[in-house]
Design a protein around this motif. Structure first.
Motif, short mmCIF file in Angstrom:
data_model
loop_
_atom_site.label_atom_id
_atom_site.label_comp_id
_atom_site.label_asym_id
_atom_site.label_seq_id
_atom_site.Cartn_x
_atom_site.Cartn_y
_atom_site.Cartn_z
N THR A 1 0.85 -1.19 0.00
CA THR A 1 0.00 0.00 0.00
C THR A 1 0.88 1.24 0.00
O THR A 1 2.07 1.19 0.34
N THR B 1 0.80 5.32 1.39
CA THR B 1 0.11 6.28 2.27
C THR B 1 0.62 7.69 1.98
O THR B 1 1.83 7.91 1.87
N TYR B 2 -0.32 8.64 1.86
CA TYR B 2 0.04 10.04 1.67
C TYR B 2 -0.80 10.89 2.61
O TYR B 2 -2.03 10.87 2.55
N GLY C 1 -1.71 10.65 5.61
CA GLY C 1 -2.70 9.98 6.44
C GLY C 1 -3.70 9.12 5.70
O GLY C 1 -4.46 8.37 6.32
N GLN C 2 -3.74 9.20 4.37
CA GLN C 2 -4.66 8.38 3.59
C GLN C 2 -3.89 7.28 2.86
O GLN C 2 -2.79 7.50 2.36
N THR C 3 -4.50 6.10 2.80
CA THR C 3 -3.81 4.91 2.29
C THR C 3 -4.61 4.29 1.14
O THR C 3 -5.84 4.21 1.20
N THR C 4 -3.91 3.84 0.12
CA THR C 4 -4.55 3.19 -1.02
C THR C 4 -5.03 1.80 -0.63
O THR C 4 -4.66 1.27 0.41
N LEU D 1 -7.21 9.01 -3.79
CA LEU D 1 -7.10 9.60 -2.47
C LEU D 1 -7.59 11.05 -2.52
O LEU D 1 -7.20 11.80 -3.42
#
Length: 246
Positions: A201, A203-204, A206-209, A228
Motif C-alpha cells: 500500500t 500512504t500520503y 494519512g490516507q492509504t490506497t 485519495l
C-alpha cells in the motif's frame, strides 16, 4: 543474498557505484577511492537507505598477489562532527575504550588539517526528462555534503563537453528549508533467488490506497493515488528494476 559480478582489484569509484546499484537491495550509493599502501580503499556511502544497514561482504577467492598475502575486508565507519574550532591546524586521533581500559591511539589521515570552508560535494541523481518541444525537466538530489549550499548552476549545451557557442545556464537558489518533493520513486525488489509477489500500500498525508499488486501497472497506481481525496492528480511511470519495479 545478492552478489555483484567479479570486480577488478583496482575498480574505479564509478564502476563500483554502478555494480552496487545494480543490486536490487541497493538504491543509491556514493563511492570514493583512495590508494592505501599497495592496495585501495573504497568508501561506500548509502545515500537513500538509513538506519541499521548490513555490512557488505566480500569474496577474495579470485584475488592474487606475488607475496600470496592478498586480503580484503569490510568495516563500518563511525563519524562525528567536531565544531567550534579556530582556523589553526588541528591534529586528530581516535582510540577505543572498554571496561579494561583504552586501546592504542590511531592518528588521522592526514595527520593535521585546517578547518576551513570547502566547496560542496557532487550533486547526486541528476536526471533530465523531455517535457515538450523546446523544454526539458532537470531534477537532482542535493550533495551528500551540502556544506551550506547557496545555489545551483544548471548548464545545458548541444555537446557533452559544455564548450560550444550554444552553452547556457540557469542559477537556482537553494534557500528552501523544506523543499517540496514533487517527484518521488517507489521501488520494489527481492532476492535474486526469489520471485516478487503479494501486495503493498501507499500512504500520503494519512490516507492509504487499497492493496496494490507487487507489479502494479503505472495506470493502476495512478488511479489508486488519484483516488485519495488529498491528491488532485499525479503522473506515474514504471520501469523494470533488478528483481522488481520502480
Amino acid at each position: 543474498m545478492q552478489t555483484t559480478v567479479p570486480l577488478p582489484v583496482d575498480i574505479t569509484p564509478g564502476n563500483m557505484k554502478a555494480a552496487l546499484e545494480d543490486l536490487g537491495q541497493v538504491v543509491s550509493v556514493d563511492v570514493e577511492r583512495e590508494i592505501v599502501g599497495n592496495g585501495f580503499e573504497w568508501t561506500v556511502t548509502f545515500t537513500q537507505q538509513t538506519g541499521d544497514i548490513d555490512l557488505l561482504s566480500t569474496n577474495a577467492f579470485l584475488m592474487s598477489a606475488p607475496s600470496e598475502d592478498e586480503t580484503i575486508h569490510v568495516v563500518g565507519v563511525t563519524d562525528v562532527v567536531i565544531d567550534s574550532l579556530s582556523a589553526a591546524p588541528v591534529a586528530v586521533a581516535v582510540r577505543a575504550h572498554n571496561i579494561h581500559g583504552y586501546g592504542l591511539s590511531t592518528p588521522s589521515t592526514p595527520a593535521t588539517l585546517t578547518p576551513v570552508a570547502v566547496a560542496p560535494s557532487r550533486v547526486r541523481e541528476v536526471v533530465a526528462s523531455p517535457l515538450t518541444t523546446g523544454k526539458i525537466l532537470v531534477q537532482w538530489a542535493e550533495p551528500l555534503y551540502a556544506r551550506d549550499t547557496t545555489h545551483y548552476i544548471v548548464q545545458y549545451d548541444t555537446t557533452t563537453g559544455f564548450s560550444s557557442s550554444n552553452l547556457g545556464q540557469k542559477i537556482i537558489k537553494h534557500d528552501l528549508p523544506d523543499p517540496v518533493v514533487d517527484v518521488q520513486a517507489i521501488s520494489t525488489s527481492c532476492d535474486s533467488n526469489s520471485e516478487l509477489s503479494g501486495t503493498f500500500t501507499v500512504t500520503y498525508d494519512g490516507q492509504t490506497t487499497n492493496p496494490l499488486a507487487a507489479d502494479v501497472s503505472a495506470s493502476d497506481l495512478k488511479a489508486a493515488l488519484d483516488g485519495l481525496s488529498n491528491i488532485n492528480s499525479v503522473e506515474v511511470n514504471r520501469n523494470i528494476a533488478s528483481m522488481g519495479h520502480t
